[in-house]
Scaffold this motif. Structure first.
Motif, mmCIF file in Angstrom:
data_model
loop_
_atom_site.group_PDB
_atom_site.id
_atom_site.type_symbol
_atom_site.label_atom_id
_atom_site.label_comp_id
_atom_site.label_asym_id
_atom_site.label_seq_id
_atom_site.Cartn_x
_atom_site.Cartn_y
_atom_site.Cartn_z
ATOM 1 N N ALA A 1 0.825 -1.205 0.000
ATOM 2 C CA ALA A 1 0.000 0.000 0.000
ATOM 3 C C ALA A 1 0.864 1.262 0.000
ATOM 4 C CB ALA A 1 -0.912 -0.006 1.219
ATOM 5 N N ASP A 2 2.152 1.136 0.315
ATOM 6 C CA ASP A 2 3.062 2.282 0.350
ATOM 7 C C ASP A 2 3.557 2.683 -1.042
ATOM 8 O OD1 ASP A 2 4.336 -0.136 0.215
ATOM 9 O OD2 ASP A 2 5.895 0.328 1.669
ATOM 10 N N LEU A 3 3.175 1.925 -2.058
ATOM 11 C CA LEU A 3 3.584 2.249 -3.423
ATOM 12 C C LEU A 3 2.716 3.379 -3.964
ATOM 13 C CD1 LEU A 3 5.330 1.442 -5.868
ATOM 14 C CD2 LEU A 3 3.536 -0.155 -6.504
ATOM 15 N N GLU A 4 3.324 4.493 -4.339
ATOM 16 C CA GLU A 4 2.552 5.649 -4.782
ATOM 17 C C GLU A 4 2.435 5.727 -6.298
ATOM 18 O OE1 GLU A 4 2.728 9.125 -2.683
ATOM 19 O OE2 GLU A 4 2.651 7.952 -0.845
ATOM 20 N N ASP A 5 3.474 5.324 -6.982
ATOM 21 C CA ASP A 5 3.438 5.398 -8.437
ATOM 22 C C ASP A 5 4.393 4.363 -9.018
ATOM 23 O OD1 ASP A 5 2.505 6.443 -10.840
ATOM 24 O OD2 ASP A 5 4.198 7.813 -11.019
ATOM 25 N N LEU A 6 4.059 3.883 -10.204
ATOM 26 C CA LEU A 6 4.929 2.901 -10.863
ATOM 27 C C LEU A 6 4.742 3.032 -12.362
ATOM 28 C CD1 LEU A 6 5.418 -0.811 -9.874
ATOM 29 C CD2 LEU A 6 4.959 -0.207 -12.231
ATOM 30 N N ARG A 7 5.841 3.170 -13.068
ATOM 31 C CA ARG A 7 5.786 3.197 -14.538
ATOM 32 C C ARG A 7 6.883 2.283 -15.090
ATOM 33 N NH1 ARG A 7 2.497 7.136 -16.869
ATOM 34 N NH2 ARG A 7 3.702 7.457 -18.739
ATOM 35 N N ILE A 8 6.582 1.661 -16.214
ATOM 36 C CA ILE A 8 7.501 0.681 -16.783
ATOM 37 C C ILE A 8 7.995 1.161 -18.141
ATOM 38 C CG2 ILE A 8 7.708 -1.686 -17.633
ATOM 39 C CD1 ILE A 8 5.825 -2.577 -15.481
ATOM 40 N N GLY A 9 9.278 1.029 -18.352
ATOM 41 C CA GLY A 9 9.884 1.366 -19.638
ATOM 42 C C GLY A 9 10.886 0.297 -20.036
ATOM 43 N N LYS A 10 11.708 0.636 -21.017
ATOM 44 C CA LYS A 10 12.710 -0.308 -21.499
ATOM 45 C C LYS A 10 14.105 0.201 -21.168
ATOM 46 C CE LYS A 10 11.144 -0.030 -25.641
ATOM 47 N NZ LYS A 10 11.015 -0.053 -27.106
ATOM 48 N N VAL A 11 15.013 -0.738 -20.868
ATOM 49 C CA VAL A 11 16.429 -0.375 -20.790
ATOM 50 C C VAL A 11 17.151 -1.124 -21.914
ATOM 51 C CG1 VAL A 11 16.807 -2.120 -18.979
ATOM 52 C CG2 VAL A 11 18.532 -0.384 -19.372
ATOM 53 N N VAL A 12 17.950 -0.399 -22.676
ATOM 54 C CA VAL A 12 18.723 -1.011 -23.757
ATOM 55 C C VAL A 12 20.201 -0.826 -23.427
ATOM 56 C CG1 VAL A 12 19.096 -1.100 -26.249
ATOM 57 C CG2 VAL A 12 16.910 -0.300 -25.365
ATOM 58 N N ASP A 13 20.901 -1.942 -23.220
ATOM 59 C CA ASP A 13 22.338 -1.896 -22.933
ATOM 60 C C ASP A 13 23.085 -2.172 -24.224
ATOM 61 O OD1 ASP A 13 22.422 -1.570 -19.981
ATOM 62 O OD2 ASP A 13 21.280 -3.430 -20.034
ATOM 63 N N LEU A 14 23.915 -1.203 -24.624
ATOM 64 C CA LEU A 14 24.640 -1.345 -25.884
ATOM 65 C C LEU A 14 26.144 -1.319 -25.648
ATOM 66 C CD1 LEU A 14 22.366 1.269 -26.396
ATOM 67 C CD2 LEU A 14 22.746 0.375 -28.671
ATOM 68 N N ALA A 15 26.863 -2.040 -26.491
ATOM 69 C CA ALA A 15 28.316 -1.907 -26.564
ATOM 70 C C ALA A 15 28.625 -1.456 -27.982
ATOM 71 C CB ALA A 15 28.999 -3.232 -26.260
ATOM 72 N N ILE A 16 29.365 -0.351 -28.086
ATOM 73 C CA ILE A 16 29.575 0.244 -29.405
ATOM 74 C C ILE A 16 31.051 0.579 -29.587
ATOM 75 C CG2 ILE A 16 28.941 2.533 -28.514
ATOM 76 C CD1 ILE A 16 27.727 3.151 -31.230
ATOM 77 N N ASP A 17 31.506 0.390 -30.808
ATOM 78 C CA ASP A 17 32.896 0.674 -31.155
ATOM 79 C C ASP A 17 32.962 2.136 -31.601
ATOM 80 O OD1 ASP A 17 35.541 0.318 -31.764
ATOM 81 O OD2 ASP A 17 35.155 -0.572 -33.734
ATOM 82 N N ALA A 18 33.383 3.017 -30.679
ATOM 83 C CA ALA A 18 33.349 4.455 -30.981
ATOM 84 C C ALA A 18 34.601 5.142 -30.452
ATOM 85 C CB ALA A 18 32.113 5.088 -30.355
ATOM 86 N N ASN A 19 34.892 6.324 -31.012
ATOM 87 C CA ASN A 19 36.046 7.112 -30.582
ATOM 88 C C ASN A 19 35.617 8.121 -29.518
ATOM 89 O OD1 ASN A 19 37.795 5.895 -32.512
ATOM 90 N ND2 ASN A 19 36.917 7.221 -34.090
ATOM 91 N N GLY A 20 35.569 7.656 -28.286
ATOM 92 C CA GLY A 20 35.233 8.571 -27.198
ATOM 93 C C GLY A 20 33.745 8.648 -26.915
ATOM 94 N N GLU A 21 33.434 9.210 -25.756
ATOM 95 C CA GLU A 21 32.065 9.268 -25.264
ATOM 96 C C GLU A 21 31.141 10.067 -26.167
ATOM 97 O OE1 GLU A 21 32.734 9.077 -20.425
ATOM 98 O OE2 GLU A 21 31.195 10.346 -21.287
ATOM 99 N N GLU A 22 31.649 11.220 -26.657
ATOM 100 C CA GLU A 22 30.784 12.082 -27.474
ATOM 101 C C GLU A 22 30.340 11.374 -28.745
ATOM 102 O OE1 GLU A 22 29.256 14.981 -26.790
ATOM 103 O OE2 GLU A 22 30.013 14.375 -24.839
ATOM 104 N N HIS A 23 31.291 10.668 -29.361
ATOM 105 C CA HIS A 23 30.988 9.931 -30.583
ATOM 106 C C HIS A 23 29.976 8.831 -30.300
ATOM 107 C CE1 HIS A 23 32.429 6.974 -33.898
ATOM 108 N NE2 HIS A 23 31.492 7.761 -34.383
ATOM 109 N N ALA A 24 30.201 8.095 -29.197
ATOM 110 C CA ALA A 24 29.285 7.014 -28.831
ATOM 111 C C ALA A 24 27.886 7.566 -28.598
ATOM 112 C CB ALA A 24 29.794 6.308 -27.576
ATOM 113 N N ARG A 25 27.811 8.672 -27.865
ATOM 114 C CA ARG A 25 26.518 9.271 -27.548
ATOM 115 C C ARG A 25 25.777 9.705 -28.827
ATOM 116 N NH1 ARG A 25 24.521 11.426 -22.721
ATOM 117 N NH2 ARG A 25 26.480 11.020 -21.659
ATOM 118 N N ALA A 26 26.524 10.277 -29.765
ATOM 119 C CA ALA A 26 25.908 10.717 -31.012
ATOM 120 C C ALA A 26 25.374 9.533 -31.817
ATOM 121 C CB ALA A 26 26.922 11.508 -31.836
ATOM 122 N N ARG A 27 26.160 8.451 -31.859
ATOM 123 C CA ARG A 27 25.723 7.268 -32.602
ATOM 124 C C ARG A 27 24.470 6.663 -31.984
ATOM 125 N NH1 ARG A 27 26.537 6.123 -37.548
ATOM 126 N NH2 ARG A 27 27.025 3.911 -37.391
#
Lengths: 90, 90
Positions: free
Chosen positions: B32-58
């Protein structure tokens, strides 16, 4: 009120059919740099609890009873924020 | 190789049928202490990229082209780790 994020993922040895299909589709769209992709669930909860430890314990109980299938899935619990806690310092 | 986590969630105004059903079921189990609950997706990726900015853009491009439905869903991209980067210092 404390907000908690639960990540529910297939255990490492379990075939992720949805993830494999999405990885293949992204490959077809030209994302050859994608090495691995797996899909799980994120559950965002808001819970009325006395402090982080209490919230974590309650959410762990929810995971064991309903949110995760312990045979196929692992879960991690992250406490995101405590609306009752002071914003700065302790 | 850079590991990236994408969280895909329904936009705030969109009814989360799955989340509502799970919230109701947890209520029935005594949470009864649960006030709100929403469900989404988590996608875990491994990508061959040159640095964080490049990975984020891809990964942002992957989200726009396939991973998220921009009409119904929001997404957030979190760079989890860079296997090529030194473990300590800069």
């Amino acid at each position: 009120m404390i907000t908690v994020r639960v990540l529910v993922r297939l255990k490492p040895g379990i075939l992720d059919v949805q993830g494999a299909a999405v990885k293949r589709a992204l490959g077809g769209l030209g994302f050859a740099d994608l090495e691995d992709l797996r899909i799980g669930k994120v559950v965002d909860l808001a819970i009325d609890a006395n402090g982080e430890e209490h919230a974590r314990a309650r959410v762990d109980e929810m995971c064991r009873k309903l949110l995760a299938n312990p045979i196929l899935e692992d879960y991690t619990i992250e406490v995101v924020g405590d609306l009752a806690a002071p914003r700065s310092g302790r």
